[in-house]
Design a protein around this motif. Structure first.
Motif, PDB file in Angstrom:
ATOM      1  N   HIS A   8      42.102   3.013   8.296  1.00  0.00           N
ATOM      2  CA  HIS A   8      41.244   3.850   7.438  1.00  0.00           C
ATOM      3  C   HIS A   8      39.836   3.912   8.018  1.00  0.00           C
ATOM      4  O   HIS A   8      39.432   3.048   8.800  1.00  0.00           O
ATOM      5  CB  HIS A   8      41.203   3.339   5.996  1.00  0.00           C
ATOM      6  N   ILE A   9      39.132   4.965   7.619  1.00  0.00           N
ATOM      7  CA  ILE A   9      37.753   5.139   8.090  1.00  0.00           C
ATOM      8  C   ILE A   9      36.835   4.304   7.213  1.00  0.00           C
ATOM      9  O   ILE A   9      36.914   4.358   5.985  1.00  0.00           O
ATOM     10  CB  ILE A   9      37.346   6.630   8.046  1.00  0.00           C
ATOM     11  N   LEU A  10      35.964   3.524   7.872  1.00  0.00           N
ATOM     12  CA  LEU A  10      35.019   2.675   7.134  1.00  0.00           C
ATOM     13  C   LEU A  10      33.695   3.409   6.953  1.00  0.00           C
ATOM     14  O   LEU A  10      33.131   3.433   5.867  1.00  0.00           O
ATOM     15  CB  LEU A  10      34.822   1.382   7.932  1.00  0.00           C
ATOM     16  N   PHE A  11      33.209   4.016   8.053  1.00  0.00           N
ATOM     17  CA  PHE A  11      31.950   4.756   7.997  1.00  0.00           C
ATOM     18  C   PHE A  11      32.133   6.091   8.716  1.00  0.00           C
ATOM     19  O   PHE A  11      32.433   6.121   9.916  1.00  0.00           O
ATOM     20  CB  PHE A  11      30.812   3.958   8.648  1.00  0.00           C
ATOM     21  N   SER A  12      31.919   7.170   7.968  1.00  0.00           N
ATOM     22  CA  SER A  12      32.070   8.508   8.541  1.00  0.00           C
ATOM     23  C   SER A  12      30.861   8.823   9.427  1.00  0.00           C
ATOM     24  O   SER A  12      29.843   8.127   9.385  1.00  0.00           O
ATOM     25  CB  SER A  12      32.153   9.536   7.414  1.00  0.00           C
ATOM     26  N   PHE A 152      38.937  -5.863  12.192  1.00  0.00           N
ATOM     27  CA  PHE A 152      38.596  -5.385  13.529  1.00  0.00           C
ATOM     28  C   PHE A 152      38.376  -3.883  13.500  1.00  0.00           C
ATOM     29  O   PHE A 152      39.265  -3.117  13.147  1.00  0.00           O
ATOM     30  CB  PHE A 152      39.674  -5.764  14.553  1.00  0.00           C
ATOM     31  N   VAL A 153      37.179  -3.479  13.872  1.00  0.00           N
ATOM     32  CA  VAL A 153      36.810  -2.065  13.773  1.00  0.00           C
ATOM     33  C   VAL A 153      36.582  -1.454  15.160  1.00  0.00           C
ATOM     34  O   VAL A 153      36.210  -2.153  16.106  1.00  0.00           O
ATOM     35  CB  VAL A 153      35.537  -1.882  12.910  1.00  0.00           C
ATOM     36  N   VAL A 154      36.808  -0.159  15.249  1.00  0.00           N
ATOM     37  CA  VAL A 154      36.620   0.570  16.512  1.00  0.00           C
ATOM     38  C   VAL A 154      35.947   1.916  16.238  1.00  0.00           C
ATOM     39  O   VAL A 154      35.899   2.383  15.105  1.00  0.00           O
ATOM     40  CB  VAL A 154      37.964   0.812  17.248  1.00  0.00           C
ATOM     41  N   GLY A 155      35.474   2.529  17.320  1.00  0.00           N
ATOM     42  CA  GLY A 155      34.856   3.851  17.230  1.00  0.00           C
ATOM     43  C   GLY A 155      33.344   3.763  17.325  1.00  0.00           C
ATOM     44  O   GLY A 155      32.772   2.671  17.244  1.00  0.00           O
ATOM     45  N   TYR A 156      32.692   4.897  17.546  1.00  0.00           N
ATOM     46  CA  TYR A 156      31.232   4.984  17.646  1.00  0.00           C
ATOM     47  C   TYR A 156      30.722   3.935  18.659  1.00  0.00           C
ATOM     48  O   TYR A 156      29.758   3.242  18.434  1.00  0.00           O
ATOM     49  CB  TYR A 156      30.612   4.777  16.259  1.00  0.00           C
ATOM     50  N   GLY A 157      31.446   3.820  19.769  1.00  0.00           N
ATOM     51  CA  GLY A 157      31.041   2.885  20.822  1.00  0.00           C
ATOM     52  C   GLY A 157      31.862   1.614  20.868  1.00  0.00           C
ATOM     53  O   GLY A 157      32.009   0.996  21.915  1.00  0.00           O
ATOM     54  N   LYS A 174      44.610  -0.455  13.053  1.00  0.00           N
ATOM     55  CA  LYS A 174      45.851  -0.943  12.436  1.00  0.00           C
ATOM     56  C   LYS A 174      46.256  -2.273  13.069  1.00  0.00           C
ATOM     57  O   LYS A 174      46.186  -2.426  14.295  1.00  0.00           O
ATOM     58  CB  LYS A 174      46.981   0.079  12.638  1.00  0.00           C
ATOM     59  N   ARG A 175      46.695  -3.179  12.246  1.00  0.00           N
ATOM     60  CA  ARG A 175      47.043  -4.527  12.732  1.00  0.00           C
ATOM     61  C   ARG A 175      48.115  -4.480  13.815  1.00  0.00           C
ATOM     62  O   ARG A 175      48.087  -5.259  14.760  1.00  0.00           O
ATOM     63  CB  ARG A 175      47.523  -5.410  11.584  1.00  0.00           C
ATOM     64  N   ARG A 176      49.070  -3.565  13.672  1.00  0.00           N
ATOM     65  CA  ARG A 176      50.176  -3.534  14.652  1.00  0.00           C
ATOM     66  C   ARG A 176      49.668  -3.288  16.071  1.00  0.00           C
ATOM     67  O   ARG A 176      50.314  -3.684  17.039  1.00  0.00           O
ATOM     68  CB  ARG A 176      51.223  -2.493  14.260  1.00  0.00           C
ATOM     69  N   VAL A 177      48.501  -2.649  16.205  1.00  0.00           N
ATOM     70  CA  VAL A 177      47.980  -2.345  17.540  1.00  0.00           C
ATOM     71  C   VAL A 177      47.645  -3.641  18.286  1.00  0.00           C
ATOM     72  O   VAL A 177      47.898  -3.756  19.482  1.00  0.00           O
ATOM     73  CB  VAL A 177      46.726  -1.435  17.461  1.00  0.00           C
TER      74      VAL A 177
END
Ligand code: IMP
Ligand code: MG
Length: 185
Positions: A8-12, A152-157, A174-177
């Motif tokens: 899911h998106i945490l911060f748009s 664990f978050v990803v994106g925006y660098g 996603k945890r499966r990743v």
């Protein structure tokens, strides 16, 4: 597609932009009359650094450092190594270290100690994200965009295995990743 690995998106994009504008305004007020040296910690902070710098209206200079911390893909170890040092001297400068995320604090406690030894006029830390529950070193940010839970978050660098940095938002991976990789690590 990268998107299918995001839970899911945490911060748009809009939320990130709004917060970056607020942080830059605070930095403008705090450094009025000064000329801060913004030090980006590569690679995770490159997008935040670019956006923050464009919102700061004071005269400022920029420089870049790169460090690596050994460990698994989702957790850093205590060992940090310098990969790329500053190009300019830090002595007498008002340094603002710009980081993507403050997690255990290993990376930043190493970097801040190293920079303090070079006799800057002042040194402060600006991080976009903070995971206070994971801290093992006593590092606190002077400017913090968002406090987040231990996910664990990803994106925006921010990356996982060097991927996902180009997502324009910050999302929970996603945890499966990473579960398969965690077994290997
Ligand atoms: P620390 O040394 O444990 O504070 O880790 C800081 C570094 O770990 C950051 O600069 C990131 O590169 C990485 N990191 C920690 N948590 C995350 C996350 O949730 N997503 C992506 N990278 C992370
Ligand atoms: Mg990273």
């Amino acid at each position: 597609m990268l998107e299918q690995d995001i839970d899911h998106i945490l911060f748009s994009e809009e939320t990130l932009h709004q917060r970056v504008v607020e942080m830059a305004a605070q930095i403008d007020r705090d450094y009025a009359g000064k000329e801060p040296l913004l030090v980006s910690v590569l690679r995770g902070s490159f997008i935040f650094m670019a956006d923050l710098t464009r919102c700061i209206t004071l005269p400022c200079t920029v420089d870049f450092m790169a460090v690596s911390s050994y460990g698994t893909r989702t957790k850093s170890s205590g060992q940090v190594k310098m990969i790329k040092d500053l190009t300019e001297s830090a002595e007498g400068k008002d340094i603002l270290v710009v980081e993507d995320i403050l997690d255990s604090g290993n990376t930043l406690s190493y970097l801040l100690e190293l920079l303090k030894a070079r006799k800057p006029a002042s040194i402060r830390l600006c991080t976009l994200l903070d995971k206070p529950s994971r801290r093992t070193k006593p590092v606190t940010a002077d400017y913090s965009g968002f406090s987040i839970p231990d996910e664990f978050v990803v994106g925006y660098g921010l990356d996982y295995g060097e991927k996902y940095r180009n997502l324009p938002y910050i999302g929970v991976l996603k945890r499966r990743v990473y579960e398969e990789d965690m077994i290997k690590d």
